[in-house]
Design a protein around this motif. Sequence first.
Motif, PDB file in Angstrom:
ATOM      1  N   VAL A 155       0.843  -1.202   0.000  1.00 13.32           N
ATOM      2  CA  VAL A 155       0.000   0.000   0.000  1.00 13.32           C
ATOM      3  C   VAL A 155       0.875   1.248   0.000  1.00 13.32           C
ATOM      4  N   LEU A 156       1.904   1.235   0.819  1.00 13.42           N
ATOM      5  CA  LEU A 156       2.805   2.384   0.908  1.00 13.42           C
ATOM      6  C   LEU A 156       3.573   2.606  -0.393  1.00 13.42           C
ATOM      7  N   GLN A 157       3.974   1.532  -1.052  1.00  7.11           N
ATOM      8  CA  GLN A 157       4.664   1.674  -2.330  1.00  7.11           C
ATOM      9  C   GLN A 157       3.730   2.203  -3.410  1.00  7.11           C
ATOM     10  N   GLU A 158       2.480   1.777  -3.374  1.00  7.54           N
ATOM     11  CA  GLU A 158       1.493   2.306  -4.316  1.00  7.54           C
ATOM     12  C   GLU A 158       1.242   3.794  -4.056  1.00  7.54           C
ATOM     13  N   ALA A 159       1.200   4.169  -2.785  1.00  9.36           N
ATOM     14  CA  ALA A 159       1.025   5.584  -2.442  1.00  9.36           C
ATOM     15  C   ALA A 159       2.190   6.409  -2.976  1.00  9.36           C
ATOM     16  N   LYS A 160       3.394   5.910  -2.821  1.00  8.58           N
ATOM     17  CA  LYS A 160       4.569   6.624  -3.342  1.00  8.58           C
ATOM     18  C   LYS A 160       4.521   6.727  -4.865  1.00  8.58           C
ATOM     19  N   ARG A 161       4.039   5.688  -5.498  1.00  4.56           N
ATOM     20  CA  ARG A 161       3.983   5.683  -6.966  1.00  4.56           C
ATOM     21  C   ARG A 161       3.073   6.778  -7.504  1.00  4.56           C
ATOM     22  N   VAL A 162       1.897   6.929  -6.894  1.00  2.00           N
ATOM     23  CA  VAL A 162       0.922   7.885  -7.426  1.00  2.00           C
ATOM     24  C   VAL A 162       1.207   9.316  -6.982  1.00  2.00           C
ATOM     25  N   LEU A 163       2.006   9.482  -5.941  1.00  4.31           N
ATOM     26  CA  LEU A 163       2.356  10.823  -5.487  1.00  4.31           C
ATOM     27  C   LEU A 163       3.339  11.488  -6.436  1.00  4.31           C
ATOM     28  N   ILE A 224       1.054   8.809  19.845  1.00  6.56           N
ATOM     29  CA  ILE A 224       0.172   9.493  20.787  1.00  6.56           C
ATOM     30  C   ILE A 224      -0.726   8.485  21.496  1.00  6.56           C
ATOM     31  N   LYS A 225      -1.302   8.907  22.600  1.00  2.38           N
ATOM     32  CA  LYS A 225      -2.296   8.115  23.309  1.00  2.38           C
ATOM     33  C   LYS A 225      -3.659   8.760  23.059  1.00  2.38           C
ATOM     34  N   ALA A 226      -4.456   8.145  22.224  1.00  2.00           N
ATOM     35  CA  ALA A 226      -5.773   8.691  21.907  1.00  2.00           C
ATOM     36  C   ALA A 226      -6.731   8.457  23.078  1.00  2.00           C
ATOM     37  N   PRO A 227      -7.657   9.360  23.310  1.00  2.00           N
ATOM     38  CA  PRO A 227      -8.623   9.197  24.405  1.00  2.00           C
ATOM     39  C   PRO A 227      -9.712   8.184  24.047  1.00  2.00           C
ATOM     40  N   LEU A 228      -9.276   6.961  23.758  1.00  2.00           N
ATOM     41  CA  LEU A 228     -10.181   5.893  23.339  1.00  2.00           C
ATOM     42  C   LEU A 228      -9.973   4.688  24.246  1.00  2.00           C
ATOM     43  N   ASN A 229     -10.687   3.588  23.968  1.00  2.00           N
ATOM     44  CA  ASN A 229     -10.514   2.408  24.811  1.00  2.00           C
ATOM     45  C   ASN A 229      -9.110   1.825  24.629  1.00  2.00           C
ATOM     46  N   ALA A 230      -8.710   0.970  25.551  1.00  2.00           N
ATOM     47  CA  ALA A 230      -7.333   0.476  25.605  1.00  2.00           C
ATOM     48  C   ALA A 230      -6.912  -0.253  24.335  1.00  2.00           C
ATOM     49  N   PHE A 231      -7.855  -0.887  23.650  1.00  2.00           N
ATOM     50  CA  PHE A 231      -7.522  -1.650  22.448  1.00  2.00           C
ATOM     51  C   PHE A 231      -6.932  -0.764  21.360  1.00  2.00           C
ATOM     52  N   VAL A 232      -7.437   0.444  21.240  1.00  2.00           N
ATOM     53  CA  VAL A 232      -6.996   1.327  20.146  1.00  2.00           C
ATOM     54  C   VAL A 232      -6.434   2.649  20.661  1.00  2.00           C
ATOM     55  N   LYS A 233      -6.070   2.718  21.911  1.00  2.00           N
ATOM     56  CA  LYS A 233      -5.506   3.946  22.465  1.00  2.00           C
ATOM     57  C   LYS A 233      -4.174   4.321  21.817  1.00  2.00           C
ATOM     58  N   PRO A 234      -3.228   3.381  21.625  1.00  2.00           N
ATOM     59  CA  PRO A 234      -1.964   3.766  20.991  1.00  2.00           C
ATOM     60  C   PRO A 234      -2.193   4.115  19.509  1.00  2.00           C
ATOM     61  N   HIS A 235      -1.759   5.292  19.120  1.00  2.00           N
ATOM     62  CA  HIS A 235      -1.910   5.770  17.749  1.00  2.00           C
ATOM     63  C   HIS A 235      -0.578   6.301  17.230  1.00  2.00           C
ATOM     64  N   ILE A 236      -0.453   6.313  15.914  1.00  2.00           N
ATOM     65  CA  ILE A 236       0.596   7.092  15.269  1.00  2.00           C
ATOM     66  C   ILE A 236      -0.082   8.092  14.345  1.00  2.00           C
ATOM     67  N   VAL A 237       0.520   9.241  14.197  1.00  2.00           N
ATOM     68  CA  VAL A 237      -0.057  10.282  13.351  1.00  2.00           C
ATOM     69  C   VAL A 237       1.063  11.088  12.720  1.00  2.00           C
ATOM     70  N   GLY A 238       0.855  11.528  11.483  1.00  2.00           N
ATOM     71  CA  GLY A 238       1.872  12.347  10.838  1.00  2.00           C
ATOM     72  C   GLY A 238       1.776  12.314   9.328  1.00  2.00           C
ATOM     73  N   TYR A 239       2.874  12.690   8.665  1.00  2.00           N
ATOM     74  CA  TYR A 239       2.918  12.655   7.209  1.00  2.00           C
ATOM     75  C   TYR A 239       4.348  12.390   6.752  1.00  2.00           C
ATOM     76  N   ALA A 240       4.439  11.824   5.560  1.00  2.00           N
ATOM     77  CA  ALA A 240       5.732  11.531   4.948  1.00  2.00           C
ATOM     78  C   ALA A 240       5.791  12.225   3.596  1.00  2.00           C
ATOM     79  N   VAL A 241       6.992  12.540   3.151  1.00  2.00           N
ATOM     80  CA  VAL A 241       7.196  13.250   1.887  1.00  2.00           C
ATOM     81  C   VAL A 241       7.905  12.341   0.892  1.00  2.00           C
ATOM     82  N   LYS A 242       7.366  12.296  -0.326  1.00  2.00           N
ATOM     83  CA  LYS A 242       8.003  11.465  -1.374  1.00  2.00           C
ATOM     84  C   LYS A 242       9.336  12.068  -1.802  1.00  2.00           C
TER      85      LYS A 242
END
Length: 242
Positions: A155-163, A224-242
Amino acid sequence: MALLMHSCTLLAKILVFPLYLAQVCGLYKFYKRIFPAFVYKVTFRYNEIMKDKKRELFRSLTKFYPPNGPLRLLEVGCGTGANFEHYPTGCKVTCIDSNPYCERYLKMAKAKNEHLVYERFVVASGEDLRAVEDNSVDVVVCTLVLCSVNNPPKVLQEAKRVLRPGGGFFFMEHVVADPTSLAYFFQHVFEPFWYYFCDGCEITRATWQHIEAAGFSDLELHHIKAPLNAFVKPHIVGYAVK
């Protein structure tokens, strides 16, 4: 603790075995029809809780405007259009999702977000974006998607391809918890249930490792620690540049 976790996980897999058989026999396809309705309802709650984080993330979209013309944005795994409200006015949006039954809810999201220009909706997996040309979009957005695709690196390689060169890949994903935490234990034990009731979502993925290894020229990634239940509390967020 590890032995207990593996034993409990094995028991969970045994309990969901009928669902596995239903999937193999093709009976599980019915769930694909009703899952968008479930997502549509859950989206409101998630957006309310994560609104500030999403607003902060998508504020950086302005960095990727082309010299001439509107921002060309491709959303992979668009679901029911939960991110539309955060996109800048005049942005040209192409939506891709593997579930064709999302389109009904996308139409409702489009009606509520008339500040955007909608190009098309394509039924396809994130691993196969052949409908999108190379270097043709300024931004690819992928939120709460890499947890359920079959092949995150693809998926990530396809994203890089179309960017286009210098384009941005935006992400917000729940990930596996710290191995020393109790949340890590429960994520592994309950994942077999979570997988079938959340349409293939896996809550034990270290998704940041795939993004770091994808070969982007620059990466802004935050845990980050999202204010959600323990199952999905750990999150990553951000952006990458091609």
